[in-house]
Every structure is written in C-alpha cells, then in structure tokens.
Design a protein around this motif. Structure first.
Motif, PDB file in Angstrom:
ATOM      1  N   TYR A  97       3.276   4.513  -0.269  1.00 52.26           N
ATOM      2  CA  TYR A  97       3.832   5.458  -1.227  1.00 52.26           C
ATOM      3  C   TYR A  97       5.299   5.136  -1.475  1.00 52.26           C
ATOM      4  CZ  TYR A  97       5.522   9.955  -2.988  1.00 52.26           C
ATOM      5  OH  TYR A  97       6.121  10.938  -3.719  1.00 52.26           O
ATOM      6  N   ARG A 156      -0.013  11.278   0.920  1.00 47.94           N
ATOM      7  CA  ARG A 156      -0.989  10.363   1.526  1.00 47.94           C
ATOM      8  C   ARG A 156      -2.087  10.011   0.543  1.00 47.94           C
ATOM      9  NH1 ARG A 156      -0.532  10.826   7.673  1.00 47.94           N
ATOM     10  NH2 ARG A 156      -1.678   8.916   7.340  1.00 47.94           N
ATOM     11  N   THR A 157      -2.090  10.721  -0.580  1.00 48.96           N
ATOM     12  CA  THR A 157      -3.096  10.410  -1.591  1.00 48.96           C
ATOM     13  C   THR A 157      -2.997   8.943  -1.966  1.00 48.96           C
ATOM     14  OG1 THR A 157      -2.318  12.471  -2.502  1.00 48.96           O
ATOM     15  CG2 THR A 157      -4.099  11.380  -3.657  1.00 48.96           C
ATOM     16  N   SER A 158      -4.140   8.323  -2.108  1.00 51.01           N
ATOM     17  CA  SER A 158      -4.121   6.909  -2.464  1.00 51.01           C
ATOM     18  C   SER A 158      -3.973   6.765  -3.970  1.00 51.01           C
ATOM     19  CB  SER A 158      -5.428   6.261  -2.022  1.00 51.01           C
ATOM     20  OG  SER A 158      -6.486   6.833  -2.743  1.00 51.01           O
ATOM     21  N   ARG A 159      -3.654   5.534  -4.376  1.00 50.71           N
ATOM     22  CA  ARG A 159      -3.593   5.250  -5.802  1.00 50.71           C
ATOM     23  C   ARG A 159      -4.958   5.511  -6.448  1.00 50.71           C
ATOM     24  NH1 ARG A 159       0.119   2.186  -3.454  1.00 50.71           N
ATOM     25  NH2 ARG A 159       1.888   1.343  -4.594  1.00 50.71           N
ATOM     26  N   GLU A 160      -6.019   5.231  -5.690  1.00 51.28           N
ATOM     27  CA  GLU A 160      -7.368   5.421  -6.238  1.00 51.28           C
ATOM     28  C   GLU A 160      -7.610   6.898  -6.524  1.00 51.28           C
ATOM     29  OE1 GLU A 160      -6.647   3.604  -3.546  1.00 51.28           O
ATOM     30  OE2 GLU A 160      -6.956   1.628  -4.479  1.00 51.28           O
ATOM     31  N   ARG A 190       0.788  -1.221   0.000  1.00 50.49           N
ATOM     32  CA  ARG A 190       0.000   0.000   0.000  1.00 50.49           C
ATOM     33  C   ARG A 190       0.824   1.276   0.000  1.00 50.49           C
ATOM     34  NH1 ARG A 190      -3.856  -1.015  -2.389  1.00 50.49           N
ATOM     35  NH2 ARG A 190      -4.413   1.115  -1.913  1.00 50.49           N
TER      36      ARG A 190
END
Lengths: 324, 367, 500
Positions: free
Chosen positions: A182, C127-131, A180
């Motif tokens: 980064y 922190r942005t998600s891949r989504e 998950r």
C-alpha cells in the motif's frame, strides 16, 4: 575504481571461462554497494525528493561502518552503524529540504561537500589517515558447496561474503515489498501528485521525510558494505564517485527496482572488466579504462533522462494552497 | 483559480521591499559564516585544540601578514574567476558542478599547444593561453550542455561525471604525451615564456587583474544587458523565456559554455601564474570550492569576489594552523561546506518570512 | 431515470420535510485583509441537491474547502446534526460522512483507477488488495451505470471518465453529505447532463445531501432543488426552492451590477492576417483556418482536445509535424519567439504562470519579457501602462505578489502594448473574477475593432458566443467547420461533445 586484488593476466586469458567467472564474481561484489545505494535513492526520489547528497551519505555510512566494525571487531556492528549513520544524515537533510524547503540541489551538494571533508577530518583525527590505514575485520565468506562449482555464475552467486548476501537480501525484500505494498501507492502519489495525496489525508511532508530517511539509511548501508564488506579500510573520499553513479543508475533504471539492479550489475561487471583489462599489457592506456565506467554512465543517462518515468514533483517542495 | 480582489496595496510598513531584500541578501551569508565558524570551534575543541588560539592563528596569518595576503589573493583568483561563471549559471538555474574538470581540460589544452610553440614571446603566448584555456573548458562543459539540450540529461550529474573522466585523462596526458622527458614525475613541461608576469608590492601575478576586470563586467552584464535579463528570467521561470525570448537550448548551453570558459581560463592562470606545469594536482579542488564561493556570494559577481577572498583567507589560515598545530585542513573545508548549508537554510527561512509579509500586505490568492 | 420530479418541481420542498445534515452558522473566512466569506448561514438537508451559485471569486470554493476540512473558518460554526463539526483535514470530514469532489482532480495520473481508489481509503482498509479495490470500483460504477476499467491508467482516461472516477472515489467512503465543486466545469453539455442525472438519482435513491457548486444557471435550473447565491463572499440570496426563483433574477444576483456590458461595433473584416494550413503537431491532428483583420475567431472546445498543442505550435514551442502557419506571408512554424513577436503576433497563454510571467522578477521587468533590447534601460512608460490596465501592484515588487487577475492584466498590458497585428488569446479569462474578466474581454474587443485579429481559444462557450465573429469547435485534435452567427448554442455544444 576497483580495489579487488587481481592476478596479472595474459592476453590469452580473456577467452577462458575462469577469466569470465572471476569477472562476474568481482562485478557482483562491485554491484552490491552501488545497487543498494541506488535502490535507496529510488525510494527517496519516488517520494519527490532528490538527494544529491548521496555520495556524502555513503561516505558517512562508510566511515561509521568502518569505525564501528574496527572498534567492535564485528562486521555486523559496522553494517548497523552505517545504516544508522545514513539515516541520521538523511534525517538532517530531509529536515532541511522537506520542512524548511531548502533548495534540494544546494542542500545535496552542501551535504556531499561536508561529508567528504568531515569524514576525512574524523579519519585523520581518530585513525591517523595515513597511507597504511588500520583494517576492519573481514566478514566470512559463505560458500555453497556444490552450487559454487557451476561454471561462469557459480562463483558470483554462491561464493560471496556474508554481507553481500545480506545486501542482496535487502534489495530483493525491498523490490518485492514495493510491488505489493500500500505504501508504494502513497509514496508514488506523494512524488507524482502531492495535492492528491494530501487530499487523501496523507501527510506529504511526513511521507517524504520517511522516504528520505529510509533511502539514506540504505545509502549509509551501501557505504558500510563497500568498506566493511569489500575494502576493509577507510580513506579520504574513498567512495570515489559511487554515489553519483548510483544517482545516475536511478535515472537509467527509470525509477524501477528491476532495471536499477540490472544497471548496477551491468556497471559492476563493466567496472570489474576494466580493472582486469588494466593489468593486461594492452595498447589502451589504463587511464582510459578508469574513465570508461563514467563514460558509460554518461551515455546511459541519455537513455533514461527523457523518459516520463521521473516523478513529476521531483525537487518541488510541497506547499498546500492555503498556507504560506 | 478563485481570486479575491483586494483594495489597493497598503503602503509598506517600515522598510521598502527592495531594501529588505537587500538586507537579507547580505545578512544571511554573514550570519551563516558566523554560525559555521561556531560549529568549527566545537570541532576544534573536539580535536583537542583551543578554538580561540586556532582562530587567532588563522586570521592573523591570513590577514595580518604580507605573505598571508599574497597567498589569500593568489587562491582567491581562480576561485573568483570560476565562481563568477558558476554563479551566473546558478542564477539562470543551470547547474554546473564540474568546474574541476573544465579547469583541467583548459589547463591541459593550453599546455599542449603552448608547449609546442614555446619560443614565442609571452605577449603572444599569454593571450593564446587564455583563449586555449577558455576553449578547453568550454568544450568540456558543452558536452554536458549537448546532453542536456538533446537528451534532457540533468547537468548536476553529467558535469560531475565529466570530472571523473577528466581526471584520468589528465593523468594519462602528463604520464604519456605531454610528459616532461627530463622529469621522473608524471608532469608536463614548464610553461616557459607564457609565465604570467608579477606586479605590485604583493608580487601577485597579473591573473589577479583579470578578476578585477571580469567581476565588474559580469556585474554590468547581469544588471544592464539583455543577456543578464535572460539569465535572471531563465532562473525565475525558464518556460516564460522559451515562450517569449529564446529557444530552449540557448540558455543552458550558454551558461555551461560561459562557466566552462572561465573555469578553463582559471586553469591556464593557475598553470602560468602559480604551478608552472600541469600535474595530477593541477585542479586542487578549486572547482569544488568555487561552488561554495558562488553560493556564499549569492551568485552575484561582486558577492562572489568577497566570498572568494573570505574563503581563501580561511584556507590560507587553515594551512597555517595545520603547520602550527597539526589541525587538519579538512576541518576548515567542513566548515566551508556547512556555510553552504546554512546560507541555503537561511534563504529558505527568509523567503518564507517575506512571502508571509507580502501576503499580509496585498491580497489572498486561492486555488 | 428514476429521479423524483416531485423534488424538482419545488412544490414539495417544504423545509420541514427534510432533516438538516449540515448547518453553517455565521461562517467567515479572511485572508490577510481580504474577506473571502462573510457571515454565511446555510442549512444543507438530506434528500436534496442544494446549488451554491456564484461567479469566480464569489467565495464558493472557500465555502467548500471549509465544509470539507481543507480550510478552517476565521469565525463561525458548523454543526453536523446536533454536534459541533470542525474538521481540520479532509480525512476528518470523511469520518463525519462528508466527502468532497474537487474542481481540480485529486487523482494521480500515473496510477491506475483502482490504485487511486486505494490511496483514499482510510487506515483500516489499507490491507485491501488492489484486486479488491478493482472489484469495489466495478461494483460502485455498476450502481451508477458507469463503466470504468479499474486497471486503466488515470492519465489515459478522458476528462469525463476522470470526473466519474472522482465521484466514485468520493462515494467509496459512503458519505451522507457529498460536496461537488464545479463538477461540470470541464465537461461537455452532454456529459454534464448525464452527470447531473446521476447525482439526482443518488439523492433520490439514498437520501444523501448533495451540495453542487456552480456558476452555470442551466445546471441550477435542471439539477438542483434549492439554490443559494453568493457574491463577493456574501450571501446575496439565501437558499430557496429553485422553482420559486426567476432565472433572470438569479443571473442578476450572481453577477451584480458591477460588470459593464460589453460594447462592440463590428469592424469590417479586412485582409487575411494569419493562415494555418493542415497544421498537425502532437495532439493536434489537423487544423485549417484563417483570421482576418478586425476579426475574432473563437475556438471552442473542452480542455484536452489539442488546444495546448495548437497554441504551442502557433508560437513556435512545438514544431509542426505537418502544415504551415503563415503570418503576413511569413512562415511562423518553429520560429524563434523574438521573431514571432517582431512579426506582430502577441500571445496570451493558457498557462500564464508557466509561460507568461517570471514570478520572482519585478513587475516592470515582466513588462519587458520578449521585448528586451540589447541594453536594458529603465522603462519610463511602465507605471503608465500598469495604471491604464489598473493593475493593482507595485512596479518594483516581484510579479509573484500579484493576484491571478492582476497578473493576467499585466500579461495583456505587455502583449497589447506594442501594437501587434494578431493576438493569440488562450483561455484568457479563466479563473478571473468578473471585473477583471470583463476588462480583458473589452480590451480584446477594442483591439479587434481597431483592426487587429484575435484567435480566442476558450472552453467557456458562453464567452465565445458573446465575443466571437466566427466559432470553430475543436474536438479530438481536429478543428470543425466555421460556424457563422447567429450561433446555435445547442449544436455548438453537441459539436464540443463530438456529435456533428
């Protein structure tokens, strides 16, 4: 390869459930250390650094782990010492290959050769290095009452010593975090297309340094797990090729945690099996069984080696276009 | 790529490029050995001994006694033979760190065959043994060659794994099929008529002569022949070799076979010149020390010979120091491994300095 | 398209109407004793596309690198508005609202489009998600009319799609100043046109400042408001409205007078030298062609359409899955390199650093590559050959010390030295400065005039139009029909885009 105390078996035992239960349990124990080392090396390699000094890192961690747990009386101190020793050695290695751009193969071999000789020297100086070495305190065994009675898998999953559970925890946490995080993207970018990571504002060298230190810390932990969690004593060159097998597992596992863990388990069970077969009075000479895990590893390498999964920039030092 | 053409290269300041390169080539190993010995001194002090005394013992034993010289040259023989082969391989960018295993297989194969035709005279058996050693070592190394060429397996890992396979096979061989029935120990029969004759005032076996032949020949091949050109080119940019000279499989296989043969020959020489039998201690770590020798000798045959003598003198001295003061030989082995790291680090620094200088001298190339 | 014709006409591009976004004052950059940029002054303004026109080696890329923080000037200053602007890294430039789309993609091929977007996001957005990144990518794309699958592996995208992704990623930081370094270099004419259209719209809609680096006059005329010409690191003509400039004069300013015109008298086409029948290997699906003595066959195509597979198969590095390559009656497929050379087939690879030069070896030894005898002897002619090709470098220095142009000259010197029958020249002038490129073209033309055959692969259509006797277009691994002169640039350009 194995140092587990094993009862002498008869031919007929092979077919019994107890036999396989015991093989799985001991295979699990054997898999823990190589698995942790391989996961660490995977992180290092995905950033583009090949640490052929892994065997040496494990020895350093193993010796530090032994000394610390022997002196303090606590296996936990031993594990911590192994981790730190691995990180320390890894930092030295990373300094050489990432910042000084020393050839990674030569530096890795040098590190392994140095660690073999140096841990042997320290062991002799401090603990005599004799045939009956002092023993480190044994960590307690955690037995989960009902579950450990489960046939076949019960003993391997629910009756291991404490440190084994720690190791399994470490592997699981890392595997999940890598999925998950980064930072996986950054590490992979650095190992795959460093110029892109650089353009994105990440310090390629810092990421590689960190990945090498983290990977080596796990390598050191793996060494300590072997000594503190399993064998209880240290001897010259005691890792006996486990670091190299971990390196091979990374290739076989195509740089993916799941496959690497599966490979480590497979290898552990195989190792346990060959060791148990040695005690059988079989027609196969026991030396062949000792060689077997290495033969299997060699064959396994033919599966993973041509895969495109290898980080493209593996072993290639990063130099920005405008610098010397 | 944007290229900026400059004026013609300005004349080199001071020394020529080649001279400067030659100086670093020699200086780096010498400085590295010095630095490693310095670290060694600290370790000796840590072990509670006086470094000056220990080093004095080491060097006077190894270099100022007849037996020291003999022992030094005896140990340098297998080291130099193996390291010449490994060094040529490293020069070509083909890593072979499994000489230990190749040596074992060479020794086992030669004792297996010679043991069964033992009544033939030495003049027949010795050449036969050399050939068998070479064949055994080459075969073992060619497994790694095959895996590399066919399946792309990294030779660093495969050659090393083969050591871990060769060792138990050796133990089995001397325990079972090749065991000397008259001995309680797991060891083979003695080599008998194939024993190498001794020569000269140091009573060295004639294996040392082989070193004196192999080194200049290898040096000539590297500098003056097409094969040597291919070795250097393959090490510099293998893809350019594949596009213009040979197919992909040729050089990796050739280098592994060459390294394996020399390691196997060293195996036979140790067997027929020193140990007289094959036992579990046959390889004695020569295969690994030879890696250090090759790197310290800059992968150059002549450099390798010098490095082999230097490192075996250190080992001989260390054994003397261990006898005298109980200082573990492992300490000197640590120092030797440090030499490798220091040489590599020195090279990295030197190449950056010279790259900077070259850039200053000629032109800028931008991406 | 809603771009403003007002801007392009040049009628209203009065300097005072547009605020200055980025001011360049007296910027120079030297590498060792070479000046890559000399005393450049430039005003980059909001709401317009400024073209920086120049040949390879003119200093365009150096200027871009300085503006984007990838490199720092030796002297001179930059101002962003009234403030001093001196970015030490691309990240700092982005923080000042300046983003760069590089000529060589800064994308990680093994990761998805969305992950590549994420890689470039600043610390606070990590922190942005891949989504979320995937959603953002879709939104950005929709604004510009692009459709990029955020979950697609970048390695699987076409070159055009990658170029669009690069643009989106740069726009993700919402920059005020957008720097585009040769954005159309790898695109077909049609793709290039649509990209320029998008850029114009960006400027018109949001008033951003765009700097377009290019060596293509066509793009300047259709896509830019003002143009500045650089040559040899110097400003030849300061930024001025495109409408007021004459195209011929721009071309002259860009190239300068130093490049001699190419001279060639067409030799009669002779016997067949090489004949390729139904060749297929890897990304090469099907190729049929013949080359005659004295002929230059141009193979045009945008990179990634199977050219590398074709060149590799022809020199034996890739075994043909189907078909044959016959040179002088001899099958060449899968042959050893030495045999190929002995049969008179010379090879100038598209990647000279990988396939043609051994960097750490001396220059004179590099002249021997593929031509070694069993025993090496000093090569008495080496110095002469180097001089004949005016290779600037020392015989006993490593080939690494040569510049790109000189390394390529060394390769050509070697390949043409022992009178081959056929030369396989792959992107031979790519990345070379005009002088070296001209020298190389002339040498290959002379070779053809002397009766040799040339297969000339190039992504640079203008080059092929100039040198080739016949042109065939490569698209998606297939070779199109032969096109004979007089060439129609438009239809060949369309064929390169897959429209036949």
């Amino acid at each position: 390869m194995s140092f587990d105390p094993v009862p002498v078996l008869a031919q007929s035992d092979i077919v019994t459930l107890t036999f396989w239960t015991a093989v799985l349990a001991s295979g699990m124990r054997l898999a823990v250390s190589t698995g942790v080392a391989a996961i660490g090396e995977m992180i290092t390699e995905r950033s583009g650094v090949l640490n052929l000094g892994l065997e040496g890192v494990m020895l350093a961690g193993g010796f530090a782990g032994f000394a610390a747990s022997f002196e303090s009386g606590s296996p936990w101190v031993g594990l911590l010492a192994g981790l730190l020793a691995g990180a320390f050695v890894g930092a030295g290695f990373a300094l050489l290959v990432v910042y000084l751009r020393v050839d990674q193969v030569v530096a890795g071999l040098g590190l392994t050769l140095f660690a073999i000789a140096f841990t042997s020297f320290l062991n002799r100086e401090i603990y005599g290095g004799g045939t009956s070495p002092p023993r480190a305190p044994k960590p307690g065994v955690v037995e989960i009452p009902v579950l450990k009675e489960i046939p076949l898998l019960g003993e391997s999953l629910f009756s291991q010593n404490v440190v084994a559970y720690v190791a399994i925890g470490v592997v699981v946490v890392i595997a999940v975090a890598l999925r998950r995080s980064y930072w996986t993207i950054v590490i992979d970018a650095v190992g795959e297309t460093p110029s892109a990571a650089d353009a994105a504002g990440h310090s390629v060298r810092l990421v590689r340094f960190a990945a090498t230190v983290i990977g080596s810390a796990l390598g050191g932990l793996a060494g300590a797990l072997l000594i503190v969690g399993q064998l209880g004593f240290f001897n010259s060159n005691i890792t006996a090729g486990r670091g190299w097998i971990a390196l091979a597992l990374v290739i076989f596992g195509r740089w993916r945690p799941g496959l690497i863990v599966a490979g480590a388990l497979l290898f552990g069970v195989l190792d346990a099996l060959q060791f148990r077969f040695q005690t059988l009075d079989s027609a196969v000479p026991f030396e062949f069984l000792i060689a077997l895990p290495f033969v299997v590893t060699l064959l396994a390498l033919t599966i993973g080696s041509r895969s495109a999964a290898a980080p493209s920039a593996l072993t290639i030092p990063f130099v920005r276009a405008t610098e010397d | 790529m944007t290229t900026i053409d400059a004026r013609p290269a300005t004349p080199t300041r001071g020394l020529s490029h080649a001279t400067r390169a030659r100086i670093t080539t020699v200086l780096t190993p010498v400085a590295s050995v010095m630095a490693a010995l310095l670290v060694g001194a600290v370790l000796i002090a840590f072990a509670g001994e006086n470094p000056v005394d220990i080093y004095r013992t080491m060097f006077s034993e190894a270099l100022f006694t007849r037996s020291g010289w003999r022992e030094t040259l005896l140990q340098a023989t297998p080291l130099a033979l193996i390291a010449v082969g490994l060094g040529l391989g490293f020069r070509a960018g083909v890593w072979n760190i499994g000489a230990e295993g190749q040596l074992i297989v060479g020794a086992v194969l030669s004792i297996a065959v010679i043991g069964s035709v033992n009544d033939a005279p030495g003049i027949v058996l010795i050449p036969l043994g050399l050939v068998l050693g070479a064949v055994g070592g080459a075969l073992w190394a060619s497994i790694a060659g095959y895996l590399a060429v066919r399946h792309g397996v990294n030779t660093v890992i495969s050659t090393l794994l083969l050591v871990f396979i060769a060792e138990p096979l050796l133990n089995w061989a001397v325990r079972s099929p090749l065991k000397d029935p008259e001995s309680f120990l797991p060891q083979s029969r003695v080599i008998g008529n194939a024993t190498l004759p001794q020569m000269g005032f140091l009573d060295l076996h004639i294996g040392f002569l082989l070193v004196l032949i192999v080194v200049p020949v290898a040096s000539y091949v590297l500098r003056r022949t097409r094969f040597g050109f291919l070795i250097r080119a393959h090490g510099g940019n293998r893809f350019a070799v594949y596009a213009n000279e040979t197919r992909e499989s040729v050089m990796p296989m050739a280098m592994l076979v060459l390294g394996g043969s020399l390691a196997g020959i060293a195996g036979f020489i140790q067997l027929a010149g020193v140990q007289t039998r094959v036992g579990s201690g046959t390889a004695a770590g020569f295969g690994f020390t030879a890696i250090i020798v090759a790197i310290l000798g800059r992968n150059d045959p002549v450099g390798v010979l010098i490095a082999a003598v230097a490192l075996s003198a250190m080992l001989v001295g260390a054994e003397a120091a261990q006898r005298d003061s109980g200082l573990p030989v492992a300490l000197v082995q640590s120092v030797q491994a440090l030499v490798v790291i220091f040489v590599a680090a020195g090279d990295a620094v030197a190449s950056r300095v010279s790259a900077r200088r070259a850039r200053r001298r000629s032109r800028a190339v931008l991406p | 398209m809603d771009s403003s014709p007002r801007l392009r006409s040049g009628a209203v591009t009065d300097a005072s109407e547009h605020r200055v976004a980025l001011r360049v004052r007296g910027v120079s950059r030297s590498f060792a004793d070479v000046r890559a940029l000399a005393d450049v002054d430039l005003d980059i303004r909001y709401g317009e596309v400024l073209a920086v026109l120049g040949e390879n080696g003119a200093g365009k890329t150096t200027l871009m690198r300085i503006l984007s923080g990838l490199d720092q000037p030796t002297s001179g200053e930059l101002y962003r508005g009234e403030e001093r602007y001196a970015p030490r890294a691309p990240r700092e430039a982005v923080e000042h609202g300046v983003a760069l789309v590089q000529q060589h993609f800064a994308l990680v091929p093994t990761m998805t489009a969305a992950e590549n977007l994420l890689l470039f996001r600043a610390q606070r957005d990590r922190r942005t998600s891949r989504e979320q990144a995937a959603r953002d990518l879709r939104t950005l794309g929709a604004d510009l009319g692009f459709d990029i699958d955020p979950g697609a592996r970048v390695g699987d995208l076409s070159v055009g799609e990658r170029q669009r992704l690069e643009l989106l990623r740069a726009l993700d930081a919402d920059p005020e100043v957008l720097l585009l370094d040769e954005p159309t270099a790898v695109l077909t004419d049609a793709e290039a046109d649509s990209l320029l259209e998008v850029i114009r719209r960006l400027v018109a809609d949001s008033g951003r400042a765009v700097v377009l680096i290019t060596h293509r006059l066509r793009e300047v005329v259709t896509g830019a408001d003002r143009v500045m010409v650089l040559r040899n690191g110097e400003v030849v003509s300061p930024a001025a409205a495109v409408g007021e400039r004459d195209a011929d004069q721009l071309a002259h300013e860009m190239v300068g007078a130093e490049v001699p015109a190419i001279a060639r008298h067409n030799a009669a086409r002779g016997e067949v030298l090489v004949s390729v029948d139904g060749l297929a290997a890897s990304r090469l699906r099907h190729a049929d062609f013949q080359v005659h003595r004295g002929e230059i066959l141009g193979i045009a195509g945008v990179d990634g359409n199977g050219q590398v597979a074709l060149e590799s198969a022809m020199v034996g590095l890739l075994r043909p899955e189907q078909g044959r390559i016959v040179v002088h009656g001899k099958e060449l497929g899968g042959v050893r390199p030495r045999e190929r050379i002995a049969d008179g087939v010379a090879y100038i690879p598209s990647d000279r650093h990988e396939r043609a030069v051994v960097g750490p070896m001396r220059c004179d030894e590099n002249l021997l590559l593929g031509r070694t005898r069993r025993r090496l002897r000093p090569d008495p002619g080496a110095a002469e050959v180097m001089a004949a090709w005016s290779v600037k470098g020392e015989l006993d220095h490593p080939a690494d010390s040569l510049s790109g142009g000189n390394a390529q000259k060394l390769v050509c010197a070697r390949e043409l030295r022992d009178d081959p029958r056929l030369v396989l020249a792959c992107q031979p002038t790519r990345g070379l400065d005009p002088g070296a490129a001209g020298q190389l073209r002339q040498a290959l033309l002379d070779f053809a005039d002397a009766g040799g055959g040339v297969v000339w692969m190039s992504a640079d259509l203008d080059e092929l139009l100039e040198v080739a006797d016949r042109i065939r277009v490569m698209f998606h691994g297939r070779l199109g029909e032969a096109i004979e002169p007089p060439f129609d640039r438009g239809s060949i350009g369309l064929a390169m885009a897959g429209v036949s």
